[in-house]
Design a protein around this motif. Structure first.
Motif, PDB file in Angstrom:
ATOM      1  N   MET A 243     -64.612  30.797  -6.435  1.00  0.00           N
ATOM      2  CA  MET A 243     -65.891  30.130  -6.668  1.00  0.00           C
ATOM      3  C   MET A 243     -65.739  28.825  -7.439  1.00  0.00           C
ATOM      4  SD  MET A 243     -68.075  32.035  -5.160  1.00  0.00           S
ATOM      5  CE  MET A 243     -69.603  31.327  -5.787  1.00  0.00           C
ATOM      6  N   HIS A 244     -64.529  28.550  -7.941  1.00  0.00           N
ATOM      7  CA  HIS A 244     -64.353  27.329  -8.733  1.00  0.00           C
ATOM      8  C   HIS A 244     -64.253  26.102  -7.827  1.00  0.00           C
ATOM      9  CE1 HIS A 244     -60.080  27.094  -7.664  1.00  0.00           C
ATOM     10  NE2 HIS A 244     -59.914  28.341  -8.056  1.00  0.00           N
ATOM     11  N   ASP A 245     -64.561  24.935  -8.412  1.00  0.00           N
ATOM     12  CA  ASP A 245     -64.418  23.676  -7.682  1.00  0.00           C
ATOM     13  C   ASP A 245     -62.956  23.520  -7.295  1.00  0.00           C
ATOM     14  OD1 ASP A 245     -64.021  20.863  -7.070  1.00  0.00           O
ATOM     15  OD2 ASP A 245     -65.994  20.507  -7.935  1.00  0.00           O
ATOM     16  N   PRO A 246     -62.669  23.370  -6.019  1.00  0.00           N
ATOM     17  CA  PRO A 246     -61.272  23.428  -5.590  1.00  0.00           C
ATOM     18  C   PRO A 246     -60.450  22.172  -5.864  1.00  0.00           C
ATOM     19  CG  PRO A 246     -62.694  23.066  -3.697  1.00  0.00           C
ATOM     20  CD  PRO A 246     -63.606  23.280  -4.877  1.00  0.00           C
ATOM     21  N   LEU A 247     -61.083  21.023  -6.037  1.00  0.00           N
ATOM     22  CA  LEU A 247     -60.319  19.787  -6.073  1.00  0.00           C
ATOM     23  C   LEU A 247     -60.612  18.892  -7.266  1.00  0.00           C
ATOM     24  CD1 LEU A 247     -60.482  18.790  -2.289  1.00  0.00           C
ATOM     25  CD2 LEU A 247     -58.559  19.815  -3.495  1.00  0.00           C
ATOM     26  N   ARG A 248     -61.764  19.007  -7.898  1.00  0.00           N
ATOM     27  CA  ARG A 248     -62.149  18.050  -8.938  1.00  0.00           C
ATOM     28  C   ARG A 248     -61.297  18.225 -10.194  1.00  0.00           C
ATOM     29  NH1 ARG A 248     -66.361  14.779  -9.392  1.00  0.00           N
ATOM     30  NH2 ARG A 248     -67.425  15.795  -7.660  1.00  0.00           N
ATOM     31  N   HIS A 249     -60.951  17.096 -10.812  1.00  0.00           N
ATOM     32  CA  HIS A 249     -60.162  17.119 -12.040  1.00  0.00           C
ATOM     33  C   HIS A 249     -61.052  17.030 -13.275  1.00  0.00           C
ATOM     34  CE1 HIS A 249     -55.931  16.924 -10.682  1.00  0.00           C
ATOM     35  NE2 HIS A 249     -56.469  16.434  -9.587  1.00  0.00           N
TER      36      HIS A 249
END
Length: 819
Positions: free
Chosen positions: A811-817
């Protein structure tokens, strides 16, 4: 005891009493008559241009003595980072500095200064910077170009610098990626070996996974405070650095004076982890303020300021497509990396990470493509295991998932892919060959660790839920380069019979500054109580010494001190032969004497030999230095000439291969599936690090590095607001380092103790490899407990675990830093 070797034995370093009693003085502890205090004005914007500065109100205040801006700072070659700027590239970058009679006055003066900032476009996420139509971190580009190829006809000197350029991927590049996958657009750097297509065709299992490795601040206990004053045209600078000898030239460059006019003092450093490798550019601020105010200036850096200017690890998004044979052997590896170098750079962590990947996983074929992106976030620099740790983060989830699919044990899949002996690594050279390492005993470390950790017994309980708790085990091989060559040493045997060893190594808590002198004591058979180590002050005539970064110090300076001690021993033998007859080879050393073999009574005491060296002069007492040593070493030898018998030499010992060390980490965790909380139950480190110089220090280095890796796995991260470009993780509360409550009461360590065959003492560095071992092993253990697809970013916080378990998908944002 007489005759026992010092290398390999525990001892109490002579600086310990000063540290535990508070007598050790760090940069912030020094005072001078008439000393002023500095405060900084930091940019409130992530990217801006300074249109004007009005300092009139501040200068009118009683007690304000000087203000400096970027106009007072020398320009640096190739547009390097200056200590003050007119165009800040990240929020928190210093714009000006004030010196006043006390900190309160200086801080109030900063508040009265009016700066007119023109806001400029900014970006905080490297992947967003590659999208069409998005802002770039700089007006002249958003990525670093590949370095130009070396010119064999060019004169000796530093390589040509990389340049900034603009690179944007297409909408089609982004659309082609599946959800959670790193898009693959145009790259800037690449290399490859082997037949990638054939490797994937032969694979029994092929996985294509993306992982986000976070950025983290270094957070040393001592911030980069500094105090400066000028005397007789020389700059005296108390600062915090990891590398005393190596930092002098950098300070001279930042301040705009010759290196010989810099006296650098740093006897104690409160940690650095790479962020103070060659000092800090901010140390030029009190130096320039002191010159303008004609008074000593102390600059004390707060914890919040350290978060801005103290540097951070490069964050990376890596996509790895990996083919595995049925037995787990990697047949092909296609790696794409997007690296964030922050506001400056360029950083080469992605290169060292790719090299480490090729080494510890030994793929049959491999391709690397990379983009090195600029963002308007704090500057990056090397942080303990820069590159290899990120490589562990990208690759370890792939190996663990492949092991599950192939029905293999985690240890077994790493065992079959581990390097042995003089293993090859990295890209092909112009002659088609690849580089190789000096030695590797990783398979032995895996075998020993598996038995000592009771791996099979613990594995049988993995994934078995007991109430709300479930346990898992993980293993990872952490690699890192572990040694350089070609540095110098200076030592003198003086008429008092003692050995004085000059050490240009920084004293950053690793004991290396003292440990490495024991090599010389062993060669000269000198009792340890008669050895004095001189360190921490370039005014005390130190030799040219390696940077204390990259786990190179132990290897580089045991070699250098070996060379210097052998030079001193030879001079003892030559003096004895001149005075007593025979050949120098007829003589040996021991019992604080040089004596004739077979006739121990025929010889000279070390004190007598020192007097004779002074009388003979020339090469014997340092008036003639070897032609191949560094100019800094020659100057130091000249200053010490006449004090006794001098051993001075450059390390020229041959080396076949590049030096790497390895640490295998074994972890067991317990996950509460109702809260997502992860607890570390046990951890074992096994080091393949060559000859052990100081066992107690080795234990501390292994566990210290492991704890940094564990913190990356569980809790530490840099958080930046993408809308305003401001750092949110300004306190330890928001980027929590491990405490003693977060680790097991006991964390055993073991070293193989197998000497590296390509260095005379057999020792390699140890500081970096345990970080990747801790990072990967803990994440693998979490995956073993709750599932190999629960997360693809770090740190693995409770919300990531809980949300994934409750929704049965990530469920986490896969790409954002910087989340």
């Amino acid at each position: 005891m007489a005759g026992e070797k010092l290398v390999g034995a525990n001892y109490v370093p002579p600086d310990h009493v000063a540290k535990v009693t508070g007598r050790a003085k760090y940069a912030e502890d020094f005072r001078a008559e008439g000393m002023l205090f500095a405060k900084l004005l930091l940019s409130p914007m992530p990217h801006a241009r300074v249109r004007s500065i009005d300092t009139s109100a501040a200068l009118a205040m009683p007690g304000v003595k000087a203000i400096i801006t970027a106009d007072d700072v020398p320009d640096l070659p190739n547009g390097g980072e200056k200590c003050l700027t007119k165009e800040p590239f990240y929020a928190g970058e210093p714009v000006l500095a004030v010196a006043a009679v006390d900190e309160a006055t200086a801080a109030e003066a900063v508040e009265r200064i009016v700066v007119d900032f023109e806001a400029l476009p900014f970006t905080t996420d490297p992947l967003e910077s590659l999208r069409p139509g998005t802002p770039a971190a700089r007006l002249d580009g958003n990525v670093w170009s590949a370095p130009p190829p070396p010119n064999p006809n060019a004169p000796p000197g530093p390589p040509a610098p990389a340049k900034r350029e603009t690179l944007k991927w297409t909408d089609a590049d982004f659309a082609a990626a599946q959800p959670g996958q790193l898009p693959i657009g145009q790259h800037v750097e690449t290399w490859a070996f082997g037949d990638l297509d054939a490797g994937f065709a032969a694979a029994a299992v092929t996985l294509d996974e993306t992982f986000v490795v976070q950025s983290t601040g270094h957070h040393p206990m001592e911030t980069r405070s500094a105090m400066a004053y000028w005397q007789n045209g020389k700059l005296f600078l108390h600062l915090s650095t990891q590398s005393v000898a190596f930092t002098r030239a950098g300070v001279a460059n930042w301040v705009g004076i010759p290196p010989e006019d810099v006296v650098l003092i740093c006897e104690y450093t409160g940690g650095g982890f790479g962020s103070k490798g060659a000092g800090a550019v901010s140390s030029a601020i009190p130096a320039l303020l002191s010159k303008k105010a004609n008074a000593p200036v102390m600059m004390r850096i707060s914890r919040e300021e350290e978060g801005f200017i103290g540097r951070a690890r490069t964050n990376m998004t890596g996509r790895a497509k990996v083919g595995f044979a049925k037995d787990g052997k990697i047949t092909a590896l296609d790696l794409f990396i997007v690296q964030d170098s922050g506001a400056y750079g360029p950083m080469g962590d992605f290169r060292s990470g790719a090299n480490a990947t090729s080494l510890i996983y030994q793929p049959g074929a491999m391709r690397v493509r990379a983009v090195n992106v600029l963002t308007n976030t704090p500057p990056r620099t090397q942080q303990r295991s820069p590159g290899p740790m990120q490589a562990n983060g990208i690759m370890e989830p792939v190996l663990t998932k492949a092991a599950k699919q192939l029905g293999l044990d985690q240890v077994a899949i790493r065992h079959i892919n581990s390097p042995e002996g003089k293993a090859n690594y990295g890209p092909p050279l112009p002659n088609g060959q690849r580089r190789h390492i000096t030695s590797a005993f990783v398979k032995q470390a895996l075998d020993q660790g598996k038995a000592q950790f009771r791996w099979d017994e613990r594995k049988a309980q993995s994934g078995v839920r007991k109430g709300s708790k479930v346990r898992g085990v993980g293993v990872t091989v952490g690699p890192h380069g572990a040694g350089s060559v070609g540095f110098d040493s200076i030592m003198t045997i003086r008429p008092d019979g003692k050995l004085y060893v000059q050490s240009g190594v920084g004293n950053l808590g690793t004991h290396s500054v003292i440990d490495l002198a024991r090599v010389a004591a062993d060669i000269l058979a000198m009792p340890w109580e008669k050895v004095e180590v001189i360190w921490g002050d370039t005014g005390k005539h130190l030799p040219w010494t390696c940077l204390s970064v990259g786990s190179q110090t132990t290897h580089a300076m045991t070699r250098a001190n070996y060379a210097g001690a052998m030079d001193a021993k030879r001079k003892l033998q030559e003096i004895a032969a001149m005075d007593l007859g025979g050949s120098p080879d007829d003589y040996d050393v021991g019992g604080e004497r040089v004596f004739r073999r077979g006739s121990p009574g025929r010889g000279l005491s070390y004190a007598q030999a020192a007097q004779r060296a002074i009388a003979l002069g020339g090469k014997f007492d340092g008036h003639e230095a070897p032609p191949d040593v560094n100019p800094m070493t020659k100057a130091s030898a000249a200053a010490l000439a006449g004090l006794g018998l001098m051993g001075v030499a450059k390390d020229t010992h041959p080396r076949d291969g590049d030096t790497y060390s390895f640490v295998v980490g074994f972890a067991e965790v317990e996950v509460d599936v109702e809260t997502g909380k992860v607890d570390l139950v046990d951890f074992l480190s096994v080091g393949d690090v060559g000859t052990v110089v100081n066992p107690r220090s080795l234990h501390g280095q292994l566990n210290g590095g492991v704890c940094l890796g564990i913190a990356h796995a569980l809790c530490q991260k840099l958080v930046i607001d993408p809308q305003y470009g401001l750092m949110l993780s300004r306190r330890f509360h928001h980027t929590k380092p491990l405490s003693i409550l977060d680790i097991p009461a006991s964390m055993p360590t073991v070293a193989l103790g197998l000497a590296d065959p390509e260095t005379p003492v057999g020792a390699r560095g140890v500081g970096e490899p345990p970080v990747g071992a801790g990072y990967g092993a803990v994440m693998n253990a979490i995956a073993d407990a709750v599932g190999v697809d629960v997360f693809r970013r770090a740190p693995v916080t409770a919300d990531i675990v809980l949300m994934s378990l409750e929704h049965n998908q990530r469920m986490h944002d896969p790409l954002r830093h910087h989340l």
